[in-house]
Scaffold this motif. Structure first.
Motif, PDB file in Angstrom:
ATOM      1  N   ASP A 291      -7.508 -15.277 -12.876  1.00  0.00           N
ATOM      2  CA  ASP A 291      -8.788 -15.934 -12.390  1.00  0.00           C
ATOM      3  C   ASP A 291      -8.645 -16.758 -11.322  1.00  0.00           C
ATOM      4  O   ASP A 291      -7.838 -17.682 -11.081  1.00  0.00           O
ATOM      5  N   ASP A 293     -10.548 -19.624  -9.505  1.00  0.00           N
ATOM      6  CA  ASP A 293     -11.791 -20.789  -9.741  1.00  0.00           C
ATOM      7  C   ASP A 293     -11.393 -21.957  -9.148  1.00  0.00           C
ATOM      8  O   ASP A 293     -11.728 -22.929  -9.718  1.00  0.00           O
ATOM      9  N   HIS A 354     -16.354 -13.978 -12.059  1.00  0.00           N
ATOM     10  CA  HIS A 354     -15.801 -15.342 -12.739  1.00  0.00           C
ATOM     11  C   HIS A 354     -17.086 -16.372 -12.566  1.00  0.00           C
ATOM     12  O   HIS A 354     -16.620 -17.505 -12.592  1.00  0.00           O
ATOM     13  N   HIS A 358     -19.002 -21.798 -13.046  1.00  0.00           N
ATOM     14  CA  HIS A 358     -17.975 -22.133 -14.040  1.00  0.00           C
ATOM     15  C   HIS A 358     -18.153 -23.229 -15.036  1.00  0.00           C
ATOM     16  O   HIS A 358     -17.305 -24.059 -15.243  1.00  0.00           O
ATOM     17  N   GLY A 418     -16.596 -18.545 -17.222  1.00  0.00           N
ATOM     18  CA  GLY A 418     -15.533 -19.808 -17.061  1.00  0.00           C
ATOM     19  C   GLY A 418     -15.407 -20.564 -18.453  1.00  0.00           C
ATOM     20  O   GLY A 418     -16.106 -20.569 -19.258  1.00  0.00           O
ATOM     21  N   HIS A 419     -13.991 -21.124 -18.550  1.00  0.00           N
ATOM     22  CA  HIS A 419     -13.744 -21.620 -19.719  1.00  0.00           C
ATOM     23  C   HIS A 419     -14.004 -20.639 -20.969  1.00  0.00           C
ATOM     24  O   HIS A 419     -13.796 -21.383 -22.062  1.00  0.00           O
ATOM     25  N   HIS A 507      -3.878 -17.743 -13.836  1.00  0.00           N
ATOM     26  CA  HIS A 507      -4.743 -18.391 -12.675  1.00  0.00           C
ATOM     27  C   HIS A 507      -3.788 -18.339 -11.718  1.00  0.00           C
ATOM     28  O   HIS A 507      -2.579 -18.543 -11.579  1.00  0.00           O
TER      29      HIS A 507
END
Ligand SMILES: [Zn+2]
Length: 616
Positions: A291, A293, A354, A358, A418-419, A507
């Motif tokens: 990811d 982000d 993504h 987010h 996201g999350h 990540h």
């Protein structure tokens, strides 16, 4: 932007204005698609085509039908051939029969009950759930039953029954049906067995959850739960928090039922054939993802890609297309980060979305209109989980416009929220925006380690066009991923035993520790586990799920013909045979075990016929 500068005539004002101005990014138009509804009629969707198919007798077609979707998910994921019918005589011409979803006093006539008993006595096999009718008590081997919403745990008996042959781990021998934080959970029916029948699994109150009864040459199984509650309800995350962990552990609470159906088919089917879950005759697949982000998460991505290439692997990068400033971060989706994405894509990595902002509140967003577009969509994260101007459509559609516009050759079909916050409208927003795949749940949370079709509105009625690939292992739980490689490997091996897959999310915010840890994991991975990016495997799974195939006998008893048609291009489709094979034709490859056959690459819309010569 030059125009803004000219009009304002002051550098200070220019900076303020520039931050408020949408940066010039290239977009590709994303058409708004209509929802495709599958056949309303399951008899047409799943017709009878060859003798080896399991016959599903649908007991409740109306007036308020409980549709067979949970069973369809289970059988298709396991690659078990089946058809659905309302004609009992047609069903009983097959060797294996499933009665779904329940049997009460209105389901069968006495004549049909006698037909069922004769069928079993002469060597037929039935798997049924929730049989309530006294007229079939003798056949199914129970004296009485008690419905309840207060049974929270289930344990398989120590006695070995063929249907439990894949349940060898403690997490499989005992499962949780819901959290005891709820005063009531799913319905269960605890059976009291008759003398002669055997208890395969029991509930925490001692009543039988799974019974088996041998009658004549055949055998029946009776489950006191519904696959709607123990498979589909987990997959669409409407369960009563039945999971024992959220992520990074082995949680097969839904998979045990798929594995029981698989073992039932393999134990009692005659010369059975199964469509394997993994391509190329391999045992399992490790699906790698990152990811992206954060603004500093782009450059380390190149390090991960290098490590993966050096270890004959690749991965999917889920990129947050952050083009607005908000309470959570500054905008960062612009050059030179876009160059890095182009390099990743050109180097063989794949790219997914993504989202844009987010948001931790994504699961509460409105669906939106479907006409959200880059020039007008201005979402802003406001606080911990609040946002303004944001919609589900906006997050999935506009991020695709940008990724497809800025990366040559890109057609974004994979999404991760996201999350990992999932709104019920996500399947609709994704399928109408041209996506095919999602990875926004955790495998532990949905209690399943197989990919599955994501039901529309996360409901129970019909599947969307989207397939879900839940996250098995992630890197942020303490201690960090670098210290959890042995634990991750154990989970991956547990899934491999079941032919399930494992999805790893790392990540790409730093690559020194994490890329070394990933390399450590890849190097310890057994060679019969495929290591691949998510998109490549997802395309395989979609083609596999939509495959049409049949196995028919010929006039020669030691020969059969496997006929396969795929709507999509697919490489490595594998069939597993009970009976040992001597030779195969049609460009297929046989494994040294004489039981796995890998098909040649299939072109979309083409059929292949493979002639099978059995050893004996
Ligand atoms: Zn993220």
């Amino acid at each position: 932007m030059l125009l803004v500068f000219a009009l304002c005539g002051s550098a200070a004002v220019w900076q303020v204005m520039a931050a408020e101005t949408t940066p010039a990014l290239r977009t590709k138009e994303v058409p708004l698609l209509e929802i495709v509804h599958p056949h309303a009629d399951p008899f047409q969707q799943f017709p009878e085509s060859f003798p080896l198919q399991v016959a599903v007798f649908w007991t409740n077609p109306g007036p308020s039908p409980e549709n067979p979707l949970p069973l369809v998910h289970s059988l298709k994921e396991m690659g078990i051939p089946f058809f659905i019918t309302r004609d009992l005589s047609q069903a009983l011409r097959h060797h294996l029969v499933i009665l779904y979803p329940s049997v009460d006093s209105h389901t069968f006539t006495q004549f049909q009950a006698d037909q069922l008993t004769t069928f079993v006595r002469q060597g037929g096999f039935i798997f049924a759930q929730n049989v309530f009718w006294g007229g079939l008590q003798n056949l199914f081997g129970f004296r009485s039953f008690a419905p309840s919403r207060k049974r929270y745990h289930l344990a398989f008996s120590a006695t070995k029954d063929p249907v439990t042959k894949y349940l060898n781990r403690p997490e499989e021998r005992e499962t949780q049906l819901g959290s005891d934080h709820f005063p009531e959970i799913i319905w269960s029916n605890g059976y009291v067995p008759r003398a002669g029948s055997e208890v395969v699994a029991q509930f925490d109150d001692g009543s039988a959850a799974l019974l088996t009864n041998s009658v004549g040459k055949g055998k029946v199984y009776l489950l006191g739960l519904s696959l709607l509650d123990v498979v589909l309800r987990n997959q669409n995350n409407r369960d009563y928090e039945a999971q024992r962990h959220y992520v990074n552990s082995f949680e097969p609470g839904a998979d045990v039922w798929l594995l029981i159906l698989r073992a039932w088919y393999e134990s009692y089917g005659t010369d059975w054939v199964r469509l394997a879950t993994i391509p190329g005759g391999k045992r399992s697949a490790l699906l790698l993802s990152h990811d992206v982000d954060w603004e500093n998460s782009f450059a380390p991505g190149l390090d991960f890609a290098r490590v993966e290439k050096a270890n004959q692997a690749s991965s999917t990068f889920f990129v947050q297309t952050k083009y607005v400033d908000d309470a959570n971060s500054k905008a960062y989706f612009f050059a030179p980060k876009l160059d890095i994405l182009r390099r990743l894509k050109a180097g063989g990595s794949t790219v997914g979305s993504h989202s844009i902002i987010h948001s931790r509140g994504f699961n509460k967003f409105e669906l939106g209109s479907g006409h959200e577009t880059y020039s007008s969509y201005q979402p802003r994260g406001l606080g911990f989980d609040t946002a303004s101007g944001a919609t589900v459509f906006g997050e999935v559609r506009v991020s695709k416009e940008l990724l497809d516009g800025e990366i040559p050759g890109q057609d974004t079909t994979f999404f991760r929220a996201g999350h990992l916050r999932v709104p019920v409208s996500l399947p609709e927003a994704l399928e109408r925006s041209g996506y095919h795949f999602d990875s926004s749940f955790t495998a532990d949370d949905v209690l399943s380690n197989f990919p599955f079709a994501l039901p529309r509105d996360l409901g129970f009625e019909e599947d969307s066009e989207i397939y879900e690939f839940p996250v098995t292992i992630e890197d942020e739980e303490s201690p960090g991923f670098a210290q959890r490689v042995p634990q991750a490997l154990q989970v991956i091996l547990a899934n491999a035993e079941n032919g399930a897959v494992s999805v790893v999310l790392i990540h790409s915010n730093e690559s020194v520790l994490k890329a070394a840890a990933e390399q450590d994991l890849l190097r310890q991975l057994p060679s019969d586990i495929v290591k691949t990016d998510m998109l490549t495997f997802a395309r395989f799974w979609r083609a596999r799920d939509r495959l049409q195939w049949s196995l028919t006998a010929t006039s020669v008893p030691t020969e059969a013909v496997l006929q396969v048609k795929s709507d999509e291009p697919v490489v490595g489709l594998t069939f597993e045979f009970q009976r040992a094979i001597a030779t195969v034709t049609g460009g297929a490859t046989m494994f040294p075990d004489n039981r796995h056959v890998v098909l040649p690459e299939l072109a979309p819309g083409h059929s292949v016929s493979i002639h099978i010569d059995y050893l004996h």
